[in-house]
Scaffold this motif. Structure first.
Motif, PDB file in Angstrom:
ATOM      1  N   PRO A 156       0.820  -1.229   0.000  1.00 41.82           N
ATOM      2  CA  PRO A 156       0.000   0.000   0.000  1.00 41.82           C
ATOM      3  C   PRO A 156       0.848   1.271   0.000  1.00 41.82           C
ATOM      4  N   ILE A 157       1.537   1.495  -1.104  1.00 40.33           N
ATOM      5  CA  ILE A 157       2.368   2.692  -1.228  1.00 40.33           C
ATOM      6  C   ILE A 157       1.514   3.817  -1.797  1.00 40.33           C
TER       7      ILE A 157
ATOM      8  N   ALA B 290       3.665   6.258 -11.145  1.00 40.49           N
ATOM      9  CA  ALA B 290       5.050   6.676 -11.378  1.00 40.49           C
ATOM     10  C   ALA B 290       5.788   6.884 -10.054  1.00 40.49           C
ATOM     11  N   LEU B 291       5.117   7.487  -9.068  1.00 43.17           N
ATOM     12  CA  LEU B 291       5.740   7.708  -7.762  1.00 43.17           C
ATOM     13  C   LEU B 291       5.976   6.370  -7.065  1.00 43.17           C
TER      14      LEU B 291
ATOM     15  N   ILE C 196       9.614   4.999  -5.799  1.00 45.44           N
ATOM     16  CA  ILE C 196       9.884   4.631  -4.401  1.00 45.44           C
ATOM     17  C   ILE C 196      10.447   3.216  -4.318  1.00 45.44           C
ATOM     18  N   ILE C 197       9.825   2.282  -5.033  1.00 40.41           N
ATOM     19  CA  ILE C 197      10.292   0.890  -5.015  1.00 40.41           C
ATOM     20  C   ILE C 197      11.721   0.793  -5.534  1.00 40.41           C
TER      21      ILE C 197
ATOM     22  N   GLN D 297      13.742  13.566  -4.661  1.00 40.15           N
ATOM     23  CA  GLN D 297      12.741  14.186  -5.522  1.00 40.15           C
ATOM     24  C   GLN D 297      12.121  13.124  -6.426  1.00 40.15           C
ATOM     25  N   GLY D 298      10.820  12.976  -6.355  1.00 44.50           N
ATOM     26  CA  GLY D 298      10.108  12.007  -7.176  1.00 44.50           C
ATOM     27  C   GLY D 298       9.367  12.678  -8.327  1.00 44.50           C
ATOM     28  N   PRO D 299       8.604  11.912  -9.097  1.00 44.99           N
ATOM     29  CA  PRO D 299       7.836  12.479 -10.209  1.00 44.99           C
ATOM     30  C   PRO D 299       6.658  13.316  -9.707  1.00 44.99           C
TER      31      PRO D 299
END
Length: 290
Positions: free
Chosen positions: A78-79, A84-85, A89-90, A106-108
């Motif tokens: 349950p992320i 895309a995020l 993270i994975i 920094q993520g999408p």
């Protein structure tokens, strides 16, 4: 230039919508940067990520997962966030060393996150009989998602030529279509995923959008716009004002800190007095600095 318009006056009501949009576009990046700096400071001061302030809007999550984002029970972890995020993270989880000092990544889509890998379980081979049911369920889920993608894309293509209602007319999926729904930024519908809500507000009246979530595909057609209620206008104004003040207060502290460190050696700084000054412009100081 083919035409010249003479100067003329307009009322506030005539330009209120465009002014609000301009303010939102101008203030949103600054507010986001201020929140990001606060997040970075909090992460830098917490080796375990268990002391991040709740008022930063951070969503905590913990658990075990494999490189495909599946839990030991064979279900998706349950992320929170977009697909895309989730993938970002994975990926970073399996690139980070065990017990490595967390940092802000920094993520999408303007997102940011921090990770702490506290344990690693080496992979082990399992017999097909042991994982037969999981493999079968995974294969079925992939086939269902692919079939849904093909159908949704077909409906989306037809909807762009006419309307979504006409594209679904006479189809079995027509019964799943919901009509007359009203979406609001201040009152988001709980049943709508975040990326679907965001996509809805980027569409023009008459346009259809297609959006993917973890389990399904969404088709959305905007049929009209409604003016905001007076109470909602006041709430939006209050929110923007608060975000602007918070961003300004964060900028003051950061600018003071950066300039002071350049001009004065750290050993010459009265730390107690310096902290009092920083606290006086903190958003949390007596309900906000004035």
């Amino acid at each position: 230039m083919s035409d010249v318009a003479a100067p003329h006056q307009v009322t506030f009501d005539q330009v209120k919508a465009s002014l609000k949009e301009q303010v939102q576009k101008q203030e949103a990046p600054e507010a986001l940067q201020a929140r990001l700096h606060q997040f970075q400071d909090a992460v830098a001061g917490s080796g375990s990520l268990d002391k991040i302030p709740a008022d930063l809007g951070i969503i905590p999550a913990a658990g075990s997962l494999d490189a495909k984002g599946m839990t030991p029970d064979g279900i998706p972890a349950p992320i929170p966030g977009s697909i895309a995020l989730r993938q970002s993270i994975i990926q970073h989880i399996f690139e980070q060393s065990k017990d490595a000092q967390p940092s802000v990544i920094q993520g999408p889509d303007g997102a940011a996150f921090a990770l702490l890998v506290d344990d690693v379980h080496p992979g082990a081979s399992r017999s097909f009989n042991d994982v037969r049911e999981q493999v079968l369920q995974g294969w079925k889920a992939d086939q269902q998602l692919h079939s849904a993608n093909v159908k949704a894309t077909s409906f989306f293509t037809d909807a762009k030529k006419a309307t979504l209602a006409k594209a679904l007319n006479g189809k079995p999926e027509e019964g799943l279509m919901q009509h007359g729904l009203t979406l609001s930024r201040l009152h988001p519908a709980g049943s709508f995923p975040k990326n679907v809500m965001e996509g809805a507000f980027s569409l023009k009246v008459g346009e259809t959008g297609m959006y993917q979530t973890q389990e399904a595909f969404w088709l959305l057609n905007v049929v009209g716009e409604k003016p905001a209620l007076a109470s909602d206008e006041q709430t939006l104004h209050h929110n923007i004002e608060g975000q602007s003040l918070e961003a300004m207060q964060a900028d003051i502290a950061q600018t003071l800190d950066a300039n002071l460190m350049k001009a004065v050696p750290p050993s010459h700084i009265n730390v107690k007095l310096y902290n009092q000054v920083i606290q006086s412009v903190s958003p949390d100081a007596n309900g906000g600095a004035q």
